[in-house]
Write a protein that holds these residues in place. Structure first.
Motif, PDB file in Angstrom:
ATOM      1  N   MET A 166       1.011  -1.273   0.109  1.00  0.00           N
ATOM      2  CA  MET A 166      -0.139  -0.034  -0.040  1.00  0.00           C
ATOM      3  C   MET A 166       0.965   1.235  -0.128  1.00  0.00           C
ATOM      4  O   MET A 166       1.766   1.395   1.032  1.00  0.00           O
ATOM      5  CB  MET A 166      -0.771   0.031   1.248  1.00  0.00           C
ATOM      6  CG  MET A 166      -1.973   1.184   1.239  1.00  0.00           C
ATOM      7  SD  MET A 166      -3.015   1.083  -0.098  1.00  0.00           S
ATOM      8  CE  MET A 166      -4.036  -0.396   0.341  1.00  0.00           C
ATOM      9  N   GLY A 167       0.602   2.125  -0.996  1.00  0.00           N
ATOM     10  CA  GLY A 167       1.516   3.441  -0.971  1.00  0.00           C
ATOM     11  C   GLY A 167       2.575   3.219  -1.788  1.00  0.00           C
ATOM     12  O   GLY A 167       3.042   4.481  -1.984  1.00  0.00           O
ATOM     13  N   TRP A 168       2.978   1.978  -2.121  1.00  0.00           N
ATOM     14  CA  TRP A 168       4.215   2.002  -3.012  1.00  0.00           C
ATOM     15  C   TRP A 168       3.710   2.137  -4.475  1.00  0.00           C
ATOM     16  O   TRP A 168       2.854   1.869  -4.986  1.00  0.00           O
ATOM     17  CB  TRP A 168       4.732   0.503  -3.125  1.00  0.00           C
ATOM     18  CG  TRP A 168       5.975   0.133  -3.701  1.00  0.00           C
ATOM     19  CD1 TRP A 168       7.272   0.787  -3.766  1.00  0.00           C
ATOM     20  CD2 TRP A 168       6.105  -0.481  -4.989  1.00  0.00           C
ATOM     21  NE1 TRP A 168       8.202   0.156  -4.615  1.00  0.00           N
ATOM     22  CE2 TRP A 168       7.413  -0.501  -5.358  1.00  0.00           C
ATOM     23  CE3 TRP A 168       5.381  -1.342  -5.521  1.00  0.00           C
ATOM     24  CZ2 TRP A 168       7.711  -1.347  -6.740  1.00  0.00           C
ATOM     25  CZ3 TRP A 168       5.544  -1.765  -6.752  1.00  0.00           C
ATOM     26  CH2 TRP A 168       6.930  -1.785  -7.235  1.00  0.00           C
ATOM     27  N   LYS A 169       4.780   3.062  -5.100  1.00  0.00           N
ATOM     28  CA  LYS A 169       4.164   3.271  -6.563  1.00  0.00           C
ATOM     29  C   LYS A 169       5.427   2.523  -7.478  1.00  0.00           C
ATOM     30  O   LYS A 169       6.604   3.052  -7.211  1.00  0.00           O
ATOM     31  CB  LYS A 169       4.052   4.817  -6.896  1.00  0.00           C
ATOM     32  CG  LYS A 169       2.838   5.216  -6.167  1.00  0.00           C
ATOM     33  CD  LYS A 169       2.763   6.729  -6.453  1.00  0.00           C
ATOM     34  CE  LYS A 169       1.412   6.953  -5.758  1.00  0.00           C
ATOM     35  NZ  LYS A 169       0.906   8.282  -5.797  1.00  0.00           N
ATOM     36  N   PRO A 170       5.031   1.686  -8.422  1.00  0.00           N
ATOM     37  CA  PRO A 170       6.106   1.223  -9.350  1.00  0.00           C
ATOM     38  C   PRO A 170       6.713   2.398 -10.147  1.00  0.00           C
ATOM     39  O   PRO A 170       5.809   3.179 -10.714  1.00  0.00           O
ATOM     40  CB  PRO A 170       5.566   0.248 -10.010  1.00  0.00           C
ATOM     41  CG  PRO A 170       3.928   0.387  -9.803  1.00  0.00           C
ATOM     42  CD  PRO A 170       3.744   1.140  -8.680  1.00  0.00           C
ATOM     43  N   SER A 171       7.916   2.212 -10.546  1.00  0.00           N
ATOM     44  CA  SER A 171       8.333   3.120 -11.327  1.00  0.00           C
ATOM     45  C   SER A 171       9.549   2.333 -12.514  1.00  0.00           C
ATOM     46  O   SER A 171      10.373   1.392 -11.763  1.00  0.00           O
ATOM     47  CB  SER A 171       9.085   4.388 -10.934  1.00  0.00           C
ATOM     48  OG  SER A 171      10.021   3.972  -9.976  1.00  0.00           O
ATOM     49  N   VAL A 172       9.901   2.772 -13.408  1.00  0.00           N
ATOM     50  CA  VAL A 172      10.899   2.353 -14.332  1.00  0.00           C
ATOM     51  C   VAL A 172      11.889   3.051 -14.063  1.00  0.00           C
ATOM     52  O   VAL A 172      12.162   4.266 -13.958  1.00  0.00           O
ATOM     53  CB  VAL A 172      10.494   2.414 -15.869  1.00  0.00           C
ATOM     54  CG1 VAL A 172      11.682   2.093 -16.786  1.00  0.00           C
ATOM     55  CG2 VAL A 172       9.172   1.700 -16.093  1.00  0.00           C
ATOM     56  N   PRO A 173      13.171   2.196 -13.585  1.00  0.00           N
ATOM     57  CA  PRO A 173      14.427   3.085 -13.331  1.00  0.00           C
ATOM     58  C   PRO A 173      15.041   3.796 -14.266  1.00  0.00           C
ATOM     59  O   PRO A 173      15.030   3.062 -15.510  1.00  0.00           O
ATOM     60  CB  PRO A 173      15.214   1.835 -12.603  1.00  0.00           C
ATOM     61  CG  PRO A 173      14.517   0.541 -13.226  1.00  0.00           C
ATOM     62  CD  PRO A 173      13.385   0.588 -13.264  1.00  0.00           C
ATOM     63  N   GLN A 174      15.955   4.841 -13.950  1.00  0.00           N
ATOM     64  CA  GLN A 174      16.654   5.161 -15.108  1.00  0.00           C
ATOM     65  C   GLN A 174      17.533   4.171 -15.558  1.00  0.00           C
ATOM     66  O   GLN A 174      18.359   3.733 -14.685  1.00  0.00           O
ATOM     67  CB  GLN A 174      17.263   6.585 -14.729  1.00  0.00           C
ATOM     68  CG  GLN A 174      17.941   7.193 -15.932  1.00  0.00           C
ATOM     69  CD  GLN A 174      18.352   8.880 -15.270  1.00  0.00           C
ATOM     70  OE1 GLN A 174      18.483   9.036 -14.233  1.00  0.00           O
ATOM     71  NE2 GLN A 174      18.784   9.506 -16.225  1.00  0.00           N
ATOM     72  N   GLY A 175      18.019   4.061 -16.682  1.00  0.00           N
ATOM     73  CA  GLY A 175      18.892   3.114 -17.314  1.00  0.00           C
ATOM     74  C   GLY A 175      19.829   3.577 -18.249  1.00  0.00           C
ATOM     75  O   GLY A 175      19.775   4.874 -18.679  1.00  0.00           O
ATOM     76  N   MET A 176      20.649   2.962 -18.712  1.00  0.00           N
ATOM     77  CA  MET A 176      21.794   3.436 -19.758  1.00  0.00           C
ATOM     78  C   MET A 176      21.757   2.507 -20.798  1.00  0.00           C
ATOM     79  O   MET A 176      21.362   1.309 -20.624  1.00  0.00           O
ATOM     80  CB  MET A 176      23.271   3.345 -19.082  1.00  0.00           C
ATOM     81  CG  MET A 176      23.294   4.244 -18.024  1.00  0.00           C
ATOM     82  SD  MET A 176      24.979   4.136 -17.146  1.00  0.00           S
ATOM     83  CE  MET A 176      25.978   4.891 -18.121  1.00  0.00           C
ATOM     84  N   ASN A 177      21.908   2.937 -21.966  1.00  0.00           N
ATOM     85  CA  ASN A 177      21.959   2.035 -23.295  1.00  0.00           C
ATOM     86  C   ASN A 177      23.817   1.914 -23.626  1.00  0.00           C
ATOM     87  O   ASN A 177      24.451   2.354 -23.643  1.00  0.00           O
ATOM     88  CB  ASN A 177      21.414   2.520 -24.453  1.00  0.00           C
ATOM     89  CG  ASN A 177      19.920   2.691 -24.200  1.00  0.00           C
ATOM     90  OD1 ASN A 177      19.283   1.778 -23.655  1.00  0.00           O
ATOM     91  ND2 ASN A 177      19.433   3.658 -24.735  1.00  0.00           N
ATOM     92  N   PHE A 178      23.985   0.482 -23.822  1.00  0.00           N
ATOM     93  CA  PHE A 178      25.459   0.182 -24.202  1.00  0.00           C
ATOM     94  C   PHE A 178      25.469  -0.675 -25.296  1.00  0.00           C
ATOM     95  O   PHE A 178      24.342  -1.359 -25.983  1.00  0.00           O
ATOM     96  CB  PHE A 178      26.011  -0.688 -22.903  1.00  0.00           C
ATOM     97  CG  PHE A 178      26.125  -0.241 -21.652  1.00  0.00           C
ATOM     98  CD1 PHE A 178      27.077   0.710 -21.508  1.00  0.00           C
ATOM     99  CD2 PHE A 178      24.960  -0.344 -20.791  1.00  0.00           C
ATOM    100  CE1 PHE A 178      27.203   1.272 -20.051  1.00  0.00           C
ATOM    101  CE2 PHE A 178      25.346   0.263 -19.502  1.00  0.00           C
ATOM    102  CZ  PHE A 178      26.280   0.858 -19.290  1.00  0.00           C
ATOM    103  N   GLU A 179      26.507  -0.428 -26.138  1.00  0.00           N
ATOM    104  CA  GLU A 179      26.471  -1.302 -27.194  1.00  0.00           C
ATOM    105  C   GLU A 179      27.501  -2.583 -26.964  1.00  0.00           C
ATOM    106  O   GLU A 179      28.411  -2.341 -26.333  1.00  0.00           O
ATOM    107  CB  GLU A 179      27.237  -0.489 -28.503  1.00  0.00           C
ATOM    108  CG  GLU A 179      27.051  -1.179 -29.949  1.00  0.00           C
ATOM    109  CD  GLU A 179      27.669  -0.143 -30.949  1.00  0.00           C
ATOM    110  OE1 GLU A 179      28.510  -0.676 -31.821  1.00  0.00           O
ATOM    111  OE2 GLU A 179      27.652   0.951 -30.876  1.00  0.00           O
TER     112      GLU A 179
END
Length: 86
Positions: free
Chosen positions: A53-66
């Motif tokens: 209760m009260g927790w809001k899922p979020s997409v973490p900031q990420g990085m792109n790699f080759e």
């Protein structure tokens, strides 16, 4: 001589014990802690308590790699080392 059924039962029991030992080793408070946590969560769920209760899922900031770059290899090595801590 033991019957095939008896040997199969012994094999199944040994596999179960091995699985329980792996759980015991992998859970922070061992198997007893896992069971107690499960009972606690089930009791809370039954009484309508939501531990999220009260927790809001979020997409973490990420990085792109080759793939194949030094940055990728370095970061991949760190990630693989962290997997054992999950």
């Amino acid at each position: 001589s033991r019957s095939a059924s008896s040997e199969a039962t012994t094999f199944i029991k040994r596999r179960l014990i091995e699985q329980l030992e792996r759980i015991d080793d992998s859970y922070p408070s061992n198997l007893i802690g896992y069971i107690n946590n499960a009972k606690d969560l089930l009791a809370k769920s039954k009484s309508g308590v939501n531990p999220l209760m009260g927790w809001k899922p979020s997409v973490p900031q990420g990085m792109n790699f080759e793939i194949g770059t030094t940055d990728y290899e370095t970061t991949e090595k760190i990630g693989v080392e962290q997997l054992g801590k999950c």
